[in-house]
Structures are given as C-alpha cells and as structure tokens.
Design an enzyme around this catalytic site. Structure first.
Site, PDB file in Angstrom:
ATOM      1  N   ASN A  10      -4.569   8.598  -0.656  1.00  0.00           N
ATOM      2  CA  ASN A  10      -5.167   9.023   0.609  1.00  0.00           C
ATOM      3  C   ASN A  10      -4.136   9.814   1.403  1.00  0.00           C
ATOM      4  O   ASN A  10      -3.209   9.239   1.979  1.00  0.00           O
ATOM      5  CB  ASN A  10      -5.632   7.787   1.392  1.00  0.00           C
ATOM      6  CG  ASN A  10      -6.275   8.152   2.719  1.00  0.00           C
ATOM      7  OD1 ASN A  10      -6.524   9.325   3.004  1.00  0.00           O
ATOM      8  ND2 ASN A  10      -6.538   7.143   3.540  1.00  0.00           N
ATOM      9  N   LYS A  12      -4.581  11.375   4.097  1.00  0.00           N
ATOM     10  CA  LYS A  12      -4.863  11.264   5.537  1.00  0.00           C
ATOM     11  C   LYS A  12      -4.808  12.640   6.205  1.00  0.00           C
ATOM     12  O   LYS A  12      -5.186  13.641   5.608  1.00  0.00           O
ATOM     13  CB  LYS A  12      -3.927  10.238   6.184  1.00  0.00           C
ATOM     14  CG  LYS A  12      -4.008   8.872   5.499  1.00  0.00           C
ATOM     15  CD  LYS A  12      -3.331   7.779   6.263  1.00  0.00           C
ATOM     16  CE  LYS A  12      -3.506   6.449   5.529  1.00  0.00           C
ATOM     17  NZ  LYS A  12      -2.928   5.319   6.280  1.00  0.00           N
ATOM     18  N   HIS A  96     -12.497   2.965   6.153  1.00  0.00           N
ATOM     19  CA  HIS A  96     -11.048   2.783   6.314  1.00  0.00           C
ATOM     20  C   HIS A  96     -10.753   2.168   7.679  1.00  0.00           C
ATOM     21  O   HIS A  96     -11.415   2.470   8.670  1.00  0.00           O
ATOM     22  CB  HIS A  96     -10.326   4.120   6.156  1.00  0.00           C
ATOM     23  CG  HIS A  96      -8.849   3.973   5.978  1.00  0.00           C
ATOM     24  ND1 HIS A  96      -7.995   3.749   7.024  1.00  0.00           N
ATOM     25  CD2 HIS A  96      -8.078   3.993   4.854  1.00  0.00           C
ATOM     26  CE1 HIS A  96      -6.758   3.654   6.569  1.00  0.00           C
ATOM     27  NE2 HIS A  96      -6.776   3.792   5.257  1.00  0.00           N
ATOM     28  N   GLU A 166      -7.356  -3.561   2.256  1.00  0.00           N
ATOM     29  CA  GLU A 166      -6.203  -3.006   2.958  1.00  0.00           C
ATOM     30  C   GLU A 166      -5.936  -3.811   4.234  1.00  0.00           C
ATOM     31  O   GLU A 166      -6.576  -3.568   5.262  1.00  0.00           O
ATOM     32  CB  GLU A 166      -6.462  -1.539   3.325  1.00  0.00           C
ATOM     33  CG  GLU A 166      -6.573  -0.613   2.140  1.00  0.00           C
ATOM     34  CD  GLU A 166      -6.424   0.842   2.562  1.00  0.00           C
ATOM     35  OE1 GLU A 166      -5.468   1.482   2.128  1.00  0.00           O
ATOM     36  OE2 GLU A 166      -7.256   1.316   3.355  1.00  0.00           O
ATOM     37  N   SER A 212       1.051  -0.078   2.373  1.00  0.00           N
ATOM     38  CA  SER A 212       2.474   0.151   2.112  1.00  0.00           C
ATOM     39  C   SER A 212       2.843  -0.076   0.653  1.00  0.00           C
ATOM     40  O   SER A 212       3.915  -0.580   0.333  1.00  0.00           O
ATOM     41  CB  SER A 212       3.340  -0.720   3.030  1.00  0.00           C
ATOM     42  OG  SER A 212       3.152  -0.369   4.386  1.00  0.00           O
TER      43      SER A 212
END
Length: 305
Positions: A10, A12, A96, A166, A212
């Site tokens: 991703n 972003k 998300h 996530e 992370s």
C-alpha cells in the site's frame, strides 16, 4: 489446497511520476518466489494506477486504495468500482483504518463498499483492526469481530476477499504486534468466519497482517499458521519489500515442519538418530528454530529411545 501467501504493498499518498517509475523499475528487476507460491499486489495512488499497470511486470497485480460505495454520478472526488474495472485494475483496498478513523467510515459502510465492489467484479482486501485504547481495554476481538461480521452479514462468497488485520496502533508507528499477538487475533478471526459464514470459508480465506511489517520481522510473522501474508505500508516503497515477499517461502517451510511434527507425534517410539538422519539439510534460520522446537517437544513427550 493450502492458502497461497499474499503480499500487498500500500503506497498510500506517496510518490511523484519519476519516483513511481523508479519503484516499478526496481520491482521489475528483482527475483521473487513464483506465482504458485505468492500472490503480489501493489497499490499506488489513483493518479498513478494506469502508469503502474502499464509498466509493471506481469506476475504482479495492481490495486486501488479505495472506491465508492455505488455506481458513479454526482459524487465529487470519488472513484467508482466501474472505473477501476474499466482500467483493468483487479483489486481494491477497503476499510483501511485511516479511512475508518479520519473519514468516519462505519463498519456498515465498509460492508456496503465491499459488497458493491465484489458485485462489480473487483477483488477486495478488506481491512480490520483495533486502536491502542481498544487493545488496552481488552476489546480487541470484540472490535475486529464486529468489523468482520459487518462484511460477513452481506458477503457469503469470500473467494475474492482477503482479510487484512491491521492493528491501528502498529500502523506507521514502528510498533508491531508480536507474532503471538498477531497469531492470536488471526486465529480468532478465522473462528469468527466459521461462525458467521462457514467452515469452508474460514479454512480457505487468507488473513494477512499489516502494521509496521519490515524485512526484519516478516519471517517470524510469516511462520505463524494463521498469518497468510502481509499488507505492507511504508516498507513497500523500499527495497526491503522484496525481503517481505520472500517471506512466503518461510511460511511454506514452517508448514512443512508442522506437518513433520504431526507425523513424528503419531509414532509411539522413535530413535533420535533416525529423526536426525531423516531430516533434510537445514539452511534457513527459521527452519532451524522449528527443528529445535520439535526436538524439545519430542524430548518432553518422552518418546525418544
């Protein structure tokens, strides 16, 4: 058939035209496990989707980072599922945490978006996850179960859905759930699918981890039985993304050792020397860890002679 490892990148809201070309050029030149081992998807910002799709190697796929909840029209700034299909973009990320928190997307709204995207022929990476406050209050499973159920209430066919766990407190913070913490939630999410959709869906749906993930922690996470891959943020813009993709082979190694352990434990008595001689040559550090764990458990089970 086992669940194929899945790695999504991703990107972003990052990148310029030249930076994106450089990232794609790097990805096109690296060696990664074959398509039968791992499915790889990268998700650039909307404006770069056509460029990335035109330049990217054929064994990598593309994903949009969001799409609208219904057909296009008077919805300024939105991108419809139909537009993505028209561009030949096969995947979309929905739900998300950044959109849930910053744009107040509710569980029900995310469920509606997933349902509509699937109905238009898109494949969906559906995200769930708890905040630090929710984890510290002990409500992690209640939160992610509610988020998952809002999708399960509308979607019965999960063939084209990948569920991404996530934890919000681990996204972009440098913090990461321990392998045990991640595995615990993934296992419970699989139980949630079993209860709300069915055993076959629970067993076949890929549940990936995001938060992370990097080149240093990906192998140990990939070795967990219910972690089927990763949704990678910042690290997907860096060379270490390749190391994360290669963690797919660690996952297969871990599965092989688990199968070996089950076979060994099915025996009443066995020779330690026979066990050692029958094992393949170990070169992978995580496979060696598995071997040590296996031999430790064998010894404690008192089945060696």
């Amino acid at each position: 058939m086992g669940r194929k490892f899945f790695v999504g990148g991703n990107w972003k809201c990052n990148g310029t035209n030249d930076e994106v070309k450089k990232i794609v050029s790097t990805l096109n030149g690296v060696e990664v496990p074959s398509e039968d081992v791992v499915e790889i998807v990268v998700s650039p910002p909307f404006v770069f989707l056509p460029l990335v799709k035109s330049l990217l190697r054929s064994d990598f796929q593309t994903a949009a980072q969001n799409c609208w909840v219904r057909k296009g029209g008077a919805f300024t700034g939105e991108v419809s599922a139909e537009m993505l299909v028209n561009l030949g973009i096969p995947w979309v990320i929905l739900g998300h945490s950044e959109r849930r928190l910053l744009l107040n997307e509710s569980n029900e709204f995310v469920g509606d978006k997933v349902t509509y995207a699937l109905s238009r022929g898109l494949k969906v990476i559906a995200c769930v996850g708890e905040t630090l406050e929710q984890r510290e209050s002990g409500s992690t499973m209640a939160v992610v179960s509610q988020q998952t159920k809002a999708i399960a209430d509308q979607v019965s066919n999960w063939t084209n859905v990948v569920l991404a766990y996530e934890p919000v407190w681990a996204i972009g913070t440098g913090k990461v759930a321990t392998p045990a913490q991640a595995q615990e939630v993934h296992s419970e999410l699989r139980k949630c699918l079993q209860q709300n959709v069915g055993g076959e869906v629970a067993a076949s749906t890929r549940i990936i981890y995001g938060g992370s993930v990097n080149g240093a922690n990906c192998k140990e996470l990939a070795a967990q039985p219910d972690i089927d891959g990763f949704l990678v943020g910042g690290a997907s813009l860096k060379p270490e993304f390749v190391d994360i993709i290669k963690a797919a082979t660690v996952s297969k190694t871990a599965l092989a050792w688990n199968q070996l352990w089950c076979k060994i434990m099915s025996l009443e008595r066995l020779s330690c020397s026979r066990v050692l001689l029958s094992l393949p040559k170990i070169t992978d550090i995580y496979a060696r860890k598995c071997l040590i764990q296996i031999l430790t458990q064998i010894a404690s089970a008192d089945i060696l002679i």
